[in-house]
Design a protein around this motif. Structure first.
Motif, PDB file in Angstrom:
ATOM      1  N   ILE A 115       0.820  -1.213   0.000  1.00  0.00           N
ATOM      2  CA  ILE A 115       0.000   0.000   0.000  1.00  0.00           C
ATOM      3  C   ILE A 115       0.854   1.263   0.000  1.00  0.00           C
ATOM      4  N   LYS A 116       2.182   1.083   0.014  1.00  0.00           N
ATOM      5  CA  LYS A 116       3.081   2.233  -0.086  1.00  0.00           C
ATOM      6  C   LYS A 116       4.412   1.763  -0.637  1.00  0.00           C
ATOM      7  N   ASP A 117       5.197   2.688  -1.185  1.00  0.00           N
ATOM      8  CA  ASP A 117       6.530   2.349  -1.683  1.00  0.00           C
ATOM      9  C   ASP A 117       7.418   1.984  -0.502  1.00  0.00           C
ATOM     10  N   LEU A 118       8.215   0.923  -0.663  1.00  0.00           N
ATOM     11  CA  LEU A 118       9.109   0.484   0.410  1.00  0.00           C
ATOM     12  C   LEU A 118      10.530   0.343  -0.126  1.00  0.00           C
ATOM     13  N   GLY A 120      19.647  -3.325   1.252  1.00  0.00           N
ATOM     14  CA  GLY A 120      20.532  -4.426   0.902  1.00  0.00           C
ATOM     15  C   GLY A 120      20.292  -4.973  -0.492  1.00  0.00           C
ATOM     16  N   ALA A 121      19.101  -4.779  -1.039  1.00  0.00           N
ATOM     17  CA  ALA A 121      18.805  -5.292  -2.374  1.00  0.00           C
ATOM     18  C   ALA A 121      18.907  -4.183  -3.421  1.00  0.00           C
ATOM     19  N   GLY A 122      18.925  -2.945  -2.965  1.00  0.00           N
ATOM     20  CA  GLY A 122      19.138  -1.814  -3.867  1.00  0.00           C
ATOM     21  C   GLY A 122      17.962  -1.481  -4.783  1.00  0.00           C
ATOM     22  N   PHE A 123      16.746  -1.697  -4.341  1.00  0.00           N
ATOM     23  CA  PHE A 123      15.604  -1.292  -5.141  1.00  0.00           C
ATOM     24  C   PHE A 123      14.474  -0.848  -4.225  1.00  0.00           C
ATOM     25  N   THR A 124      13.494  -0.192  -4.835  1.00  0.00           N
ATOM     26  CA  THR A 124      12.304   0.235  -4.110  1.00  0.00           C
ATOM     27  C   THR A 124      11.128  -0.582  -4.621  1.00  0.00           C
ATOM     28  N   GLY A 143       1.372  -1.108  -4.894  1.00  0.00           N
ATOM     29  CA  GLY A 143       0.594  -1.879  -5.853  1.00  0.00           C
ATOM     30  C   GLY A 143       1.254  -3.187  -6.253  1.00  0.00           C
ATOM     31  N   THR A 144       2.535  -3.363  -5.892  1.00  0.00           N
ATOM     32  CA  THR A 144       3.221  -4.621  -6.196  1.00  0.00           C
ATOM     33  C   THR A 144       2.531  -5.763  -5.469  1.00  0.00           C
ATOM     34  N   ILE A 203       9.933 -10.427  -3.829  1.00  0.00           N
ATOM     35  CA  ILE A 203       9.753  -9.287  -4.727  1.00  0.00           C
ATOM     36  C   ILE A 203      11.020  -9.203  -5.567  1.00  0.00           C
ATOM     37  N   ASN A 204      10.867  -9.123  -6.883  1.00  0.00           N
ATOM     38  CA  ASN A 204      12.007  -9.068  -7.813  1.00  0.00           C
ATOM     39  C   ASN A 204      12.978 -10.218  -7.579  1.00  0.00           C
ATOM     40  N   GLY A 205      12.462 -11.387  -7.242  1.00  0.00           N
ATOM     41  CA  GLY A 205      13.303 -12.565  -7.057  1.00  0.00           C
ATOM     42  C   GLY A 205      14.004 -12.642  -5.719  1.00  0.00           C
TER      43      GLY A 205
END
Length: 188
Positions: A139-142, A146-150, A154-155, A173-175
């Motif tokens: 429900i919000k960007d996180l 350590g994984a270097g992404f946001t 909606g994901t 998320i993203n593998g």
């Protein structure tokens, strides 16, 4: 002496949870026999919030005082509400004798309480119960440290796993398998 008369006397005609003096009535705590010892004297607002599981943390701040009551029924209801809220901090402060703890765990607020294994229920941002294998959406960007992404709002995270902490879940998320705060999720 009637149950209501006993409760009026014990409570000094105030809600035993929030202290209000309006629209008071007895409230029986299941699954026990109906008696003054197993009931509370509550205002209409508290009764409604308990019956409809309104998890308004602002209202339930009143438990900061009432959870210290010497009345066992008040302690049991405080435990059940705090469990439903997932308020681990106040639950840890609330000490209940073994018999009271058993009584508190024997009932639930609309199904939300400690599970039979003694684990706290895991709920999403709307208070919906989460289970192993459910799918949730952010429900919000996180920021994923350590994984270097946001992870964007909606994901969808499929096939979640529950953790020992009722506030956290695991998902991919993203593998990458990451730990997520359940309060930032919504069940799909």
């Amino acid at each position: 002496m009637s149950i209501e008369t006993q409760l009026k006397e014990r409570s000094q005609q105030q809600c035993e949870l929030c202290g209000s003096s309006e629209n008071l009535a007895p409230y029986h705590i299941a699954p026990s026999e109906e008696s003054a010892e197993n009931s509370l004297y509550l205002c209409a607002d508290c009764r409604d919030r308990i019956d409809n599981l309104a998890l308004d943390t602002d209202h339930w701040r009143c438990l900061n005082e009432s959870m210290w009551s010497t009345v066992p029924a008040v302690q049991v209801m405080a435990y059940r509400i705090l469990s439903a809220l997932g308020d681990q901090d106040r639950l840890e402060m609330l000490y209940l004798e073994d018999d009271l703890l058993s009584w508190a765990k024997a009932g639930a607020l609309n199904g939300r309480t400690a599970s039979p294994e003694g684990k706290e229920s895991v709920c999403d941002s709307n208070g919906t119960l989460l289970s192993e294998g459910d799918s949730v959406t952010l429900i919000k960007d996180l920021d994923v440290k350590g994984a270097g992404f946001t992870a964007k709002r909606g994901t969808i995270v499929k096939n979640i796993r529950l953790t020992d902490d009722p506030k956290l879940i695991e998902g991919k998320i993203n593998g990458s398998t990451i730990v997520l705060v359940a309060a930032y999720m919504k069940k799909v």
